[in-house]
Design a protein around this motif. Structure first.
Motif, mmCIF file in Angstrom:
data_model
loop_
_atom_site.group_PDB
_atom_site.id
_atom_site.type_symbol
_atom_site.label_atom_id
_atom_site.label_comp_id
_atom_site.label_asym_id
_atom_site.label_seq_id
_atom_site.Cartn_x
_atom_site.Cartn_y
_atom_site.Cartn_z
ATOM 1 N N THR A 377 9.430 -5.997 -10.186
ATOM 2 C CA THR A 377 9.487 -7.415 -10.490
ATOM 3 C C THR A 377 10.820 -7.735 -9.982
ATOM 4 O O THR A 377 11.910 -6.979 -10.040
ATOM 5 N N PRO A 378 10.837 -9.216 -9.322
ATOM 6 C CA PRO A 378 12.216 -9.271 -9.112
ATOM 7 C C PRO A 378 13.218 -9.975 -10.054
ATOM 8 O O PRO A 378 14.492 -10.155 -9.796
ATOM 9 N N VAL A 379 12.731 -9.976 -11.189
ATOM 10 C CA VAL A 379 13.601 -10.409 -12.461
ATOM 11 C C VAL A 379 14.372 -9.524 -12.935
ATOM 12 O O VAL A 379 15.368 -9.871 -13.867
ATOM 13 N N VAL A 380 14.268 -8.128 -12.831
ATOM 14 C CA VAL A 380 14.735 -7.140 -13.319
ATOM 15 C C VAL A 380 15.557 -6.453 -12.478
ATOM 16 O O VAL A 380 15.326 -6.049 -11.262
ATOM 17 N N PRO A 381 16.981 -6.441 -12.403
ATOM 18 C CA PRO A 381 18.003 -6.058 -11.531
ATOM 19 C C PRO A 381 17.885 -4.696 -11.275
ATOM 20 O O PRO A 381 17.292 -3.668 -12.274
ATOM 21 N N THR A 382 17.762 -4.092 -10.145
ATOM 22 C CA THR A 382 17.996 -2.627 -9.828
ATOM 23 C C THR A 382 18.928 -1.831 -10.336
ATOM 24 O O THR A 382 20.154 -2.452 -10.704
ATOM 25 N N ARG A 383 19.076 -0.550 -10.568
ATOM 26 C CA ARG A 383 19.958 0.176 -10.860
ATOM 27 C C ARG A 383 20.566 1.253 -9.736
ATOM 28 O O ARG A 383 19.801 1.816 -9.351
ATOM 29 N N GLU A 384 21.745 1.228 -9.351
ATOM 30 C CA GLU A 384 22.376 1.910 -8.333
ATOM 31 C C GLU A 384 23.156 3.351 -9.124
ATOM 32 O O GLU A 384 23.953 2.887 -9.844
ATOM 33 N N GLY A 698 -2.530 -5.321 -28.026
ATOM 34 C CA GLY A 698 -1.273 -5.194 -26.986
ATOM 35 C C GLY A 698 -1.487 -6.515 -25.859
ATOM 36 O O GLY A 698 -2.441 -6.773 -25.619
ATOM 37 N N GLY A 699 -0.342 -6.909 -25.495
ATOM 38 C CA GLY A 699 -0.150 -7.813 -24.226
ATOM 39 C C GLY A 699 0.242 -7.097 -22.960
ATOM 40 O O GLY A 699 0.495 -5.964 -22.907
ATOM 41 N N SER A 700 0.316 -8.036 -21.954
ATOM 42 C CA SER A 700 0.769 -7.227 -20.769
ATOM 43 C C SER A 700 1.877 -8.304 -20.082
ATOM 44 O O SER A 700 1.733 -9.301 -20.212
ATOM 45 N N LEU A 701 2.808 -7.487 -19.206
ATOM 46 C CA LEU A 701 3.689 -8.110 -18.436
ATOM 47 C C LEU A 701 3.055 -8.041 -16.925
ATOM 48 O O LEU A 701 2.898 -7.251 -16.283
ATOM 49 N N LEU A 702 2.583 -9.300 -16.308
ATOM 50 C CA LEU A 702 1.976 -9.416 -15.109
ATOM 51 C C LEU A 702 3.155 -9.876 -14.022
ATOM 52 O O LEU A 702 3.747 -11.302 -14.269
ATOM 53 N N THR A 703 3.164 -9.553 -12.758
ATOM 54 C CA THR A 703 3.939 -10.006 -11.830
ATOM 55 C C THR A 703 3.033 -10.130 -10.599
ATOM 56 O O THR A 703 2.360 -9.111 -10.342
ATOM 57 N N LEU A 704 3.048 -11.356 -10.115
ATOM 58 C CA LEU A 704 2.176 -11.684 -8.923
ATOM 59 C C LEU A 704 3.097 -11.815 -7.722
ATOM 60 O O LEU A 704 4.224 -12.454 -8.036
ATOM 61 N N ALA A 705 2.960 -11.371 -6.748
ATOM 62 C CA ALA A 705 3.653 -11.564 -5.488
ATOM 63 C C ALA A 705 2.790 -11.838 -4.382
ATOM 64 O O ALA A 705 1.952 -11.126 -4.018
ATOM 65 N N LEU A 706 2.709 -13.099 -3.744
ATOM 66 C CA LEU A 706 2.181 -13.509 -2.563
ATOM 67 C C LEU A 706 3.228 -13.561 -1.299
ATOM 68 O O LEU A 706 4.117 -13.972 -1.389
#
Length: 746
Positions: A377-384, A698-706
């Motif tokens: 997902t683009p909303v969670v920063p990466t970890r270097e 339970g619920g879900s976190l859905l990320t859609l990318a087009l």
């Protein structure tokens, strides 16, 4: 010390493992590579610098600290003064204004762009200057100074190499003189034995010639760089900068740290209570940190200042791969990234501290490595994170792969250094791999991180803060899925029901190859890696969305031109299982796919690639009155996450792939969904034995990318109409999903 950097992105074909089980003929993992280039530009002294001369070293922005830069007014003043001098005008000279420091945030943004392109064009500089509140000339001169700084570092390193080589030649010269003196004193004067001064002078001339050759070689190539690229962007990482800037330790000290970390990992992997306590609510193991500090008192001294978060997790799983081959793949950066493509966006072997022993040269091997960890997902920063990786054979059937950030073991004398290393550090982590039977291995994984406290987007806050996002369970589940895919890929005795629509083994492998490449491309496109620059926008309906764009020039596996990717993440009150099955169901595709326009969809190819029926590759035909379109779809699921990736493909070329032809250069632009649990771990409100009731919890976190190609010309400029067309398509797709699943707006 090897100074070469091996950077991983798209992987070339390489043998992975072999096993007689299940009549397998296990060969290799296919990889692709692409290259990029940068344009020449003048340095800050006005000199023309070519690509092969202006080599770049990837540096962390915070590691370099605040950089002195001249203000816009000062730069203009200097330029005016130069013009006056050139015209022969004498008189009043403007006083040079004081230097000022850029803010840490400005440096961080400029460093992020520098990593992508050390030579930004005017448009990029204009955009960055507006974003940071700087003048375009300030941005231009910062980049010029940065390139010069890196070049100076490289030149200093070259000089040190030359000095060492010169000292070596002097020692050899001295030894030759001593040898000549001995030979001359013992020679016979009647026969003319022994060498004379002319011989020594001749040898000196040869040595000088060799030194000149060395200087010439170093002048052309300071040290070899092997970089990998994604899409049309090339990343270069200099081992000199990574090593001296992040690991200021002697090799003997690094070896000592690796040995101590191996002992700690073994205890962490095998100990039970009271070190590890099992949660009654979630069933997960929780580290008793008080007990940990008692067991490993040196850990307290290595803590870094400031607020921090500690993530510790442990998980156990069985994978289809023997322990030795699995250990080999961990020590090969290409294979390591291949195994965890959804988790690792960048990977590099910075340096080899010690070569291993044995036939495969991995027992006792120690490497300096770099990795960028991502969530889909683009909303969670990466970890270097920079770390030392060591491999140790504990017994004939057991191996240990240990990762540890070397700075974690040091004192806090360099706490003023900022950077990704200080934001994410590995305490002794890794896995213990033990052979079981029939080519299987038991993997015990421990993940232990120190993180500086940071804010997380509310939607993913629970999932990240509970340690699920980058915890041991995620790594083990991903490894299991990868090994299972390899088994099904190389199997020669595939049942007919697992290979519908493809009649040959070569055709099956070609289709699976094409699907794997499509999914890996989707992983790169959807995450928050520095490969992309994401911009947050709000649609007319008030929905937050992330948009990025890129230009493809050299990658034959994607369409050439300007590509726009739009992504949106949201929470849905539907279990991940139901959501995953909904997207896989071809009979319901018309309910959410806006491009199908309600057309009839039918699978013409269906290939299994795992024991779970959800792990499959299909080719679907979408038939409308006007035309027929083929869609390649790859579905992946494990105990942690599920992914559905799809892309329209050309019918004629896809038919050739089904016949067994190489799919490497077929253009694919993937779209898709990432589905993970919402991380709300709590007691169940009801207890039920039926599958239907279990799936509703339970619920879900859905990320859609087009993704879409908005212009076939790479030189074209991106306009708002193109962006709005993609974001509108995302909004329509999400609306269709909610309507089909009978969900009110969340």
């Amino acid at each position: 010390m090897s100074m070469a950097v091996e950077m991983s992105s798209k992987q070339p074909t390489k043998d992975f493992f072999s096993s007689p089980a299940l009549s397998l003929s296990l060969a290799g993992i296919f990889r692709n590579a692409s290259s990029g280039s940068t344009n020449p530009e003048e340095d800050f002294l006005g000199r023309r610098v070519a690509d092969d001369e202006d080599r770049t070293v990837e540096m962390s922005s915070e590691n370099s600290g605040p950089t002195r830069s001249r203000s816009e007014d000062n730069l203009e003043g200097e330029e005016d003064q130069e013009e006056e001098d050139g015209a022969g005008i004498k008189g009043n000279k403007r006083k040079r204004k004081k230097y000022h420091r850029h803010t840490t945030d400005q440096i961080r943004h400029m460093e992020a762009l520098f990593k992508e392109t050390p030579h930004p064009d005017e448009k990029q500089r204009q955009q960055l200057s507006k974003q940071l509140g700087l003048a375009p000339r300030q941005v231009k001169f910062w980049f010029q100074n940065r390139r010069t700084q890196i070049k100076a570092i490289q030149e200093r390193h070259e000089n040190s190499l030359l000095k060492a080589e010169l000292e070596k030649l002097r020692e050899e010269n001295k030894a030759m003189r001593e040898s000549f003196s001995k030979a001359n004193s013992s020679s016979c004067p009647n026969c003319g034995g022994g060498g004379g001064p002319d011989d020594l002078h001749l040898e000196n001339t040869k040595l000088k010639a060799e030194l000149d050759k060395l200087r010439a070689a170093l002048g052309r190539t300071p040290y070899p760089l092997q970089a990998s690229s994604s899409d049309d962007q090339q990343r270069r990482v200099g081992s000199l900068e990574l090593y001296t800037g992040v690991f200021p330790l002697e090799k003997s000290r690094i070896v000592e740290i690796a040995n101590r970390a191996t002992l700690e990992l073994q205890k962490m992997a095998t100990s039970g209570e009271p070190l590890w306590l099992r949660s009654l609510e979630t069933g997960r193991e929780i580290l008793n940190y008080d007990e940990y500090l008692k067991e490993f008192p040196q850990a307290q001294a290595s803590s870094f200042h400031g607020r921090k978060t500690i993530e510790a997790s442990r998980d156990v799983g069985v994978v289809f791969m023997d322990a030795h081959k699995l250990a080999q793949s961990f020590m090969d950066v290409e294979q390591w990234k291949e195994m965890f493509a959804c988790l690792i966006s960048k990977a590099a072997t910075v340096d080899v501290i010690r070569q291993g022993e044995g036939p495969s040269r991995i027992d006792g091997a120690i490497q300096l490595m770099f990795g960028e960890m991502q969530l889909l997902t683009p909303v969670v920063p990466t970890r270097e994170v920079y770390f030392v990786r060591s491999c140790r054979q504990l017994s004939p059937e057991k191996w240990a792969i240990v990762d540890v950030s070397v700075s974690v073991e040091e004192d806090n004398s360099n706490t003023e250094k900022e950077g990704s290393l200080l934001r994410c550090r590995k305490r002794p982590s890794g896995c213990i791999i033990e052979d079981t039977s029939n080519g299987h291995s038991k993997v015990t994984w421990v993940e232990h991180l120190d993180l500086s406290a940071s804010t997380v987007q509310p939607l993913f806050r629970s999932f990240v803060n509970t340690g699920l996002a980058f915890g041991a369970r995620h790594w083990v589940a991903t490894l299991q899925l990868h090994c299972e895919r390899l088994v099904f890929f190389m199997a020669t005795n595939v049942p007919t029901k697992d290979s519908l629509g493809v009649t040959t083994l070569a055709g099956r492998k070609s289709v699976l190859k094409m699907a794997q490449r499509m999914t890996q491309s989707f992983y790169r496109a959807i995450a928050a890696s520095s490969y992309h620059q994401w911009n947050k926008i709000t649609t007319k309906t008030g929905q937050d969305m992330r948009v990025s764009s890129r230009k493809n020039l050299h990658d034959p596996g994607e369409p050439t031109g300007v590509i726009v990717c739009a992504s949106s993440s949201l929470w849905l009150p539907v279990s991940p299982t139901i959501l995953f099955d909904f997207f896989r169901d071809e009979s319901r595709r018309h309910e959410w796919d806006a491009l199908s326009n309600g057309a009839h969809v039918q699978s013409i190819v269906s290939l299994s690639k795992g024991q779970d029926r959800g792990n499959s590759v299909s080719i679907q035909t979408v038939k409308s009155r006007e035309k027929s379109t083929w869609v390649l779809q790859d579905s992946c699921t494990n105990s942690y996450e599920s992914v559905v990736v799809y892309a329209p493909v050309d019918i004629n070329t896809t038919q050739m792939v089904i016949a067994g032809h190489d799919p490497s250069n077929i253009q694919i632009l993937p779209c898709g969904f990432s589905i993970i649990p919402d991380g709300a771990e709590s007691r169940q409100l009801v207890i039920s034995s039926t599958q239907e009731d279990r799936n509703t919890q339970g619920g879900s976190l859905l990320t859609l990318a087009l993704q879409t190609l908005v212009n076939q010309s790479p030189a074209a400029k991106l306009n708002m109409e193109s962006v709005e067309s993609v974001t509108n398509l995302v909004s329509v797709t999400l609306h269709n999903i909610k309507r089909s699943l009978q969900i009110e707006d969340c």
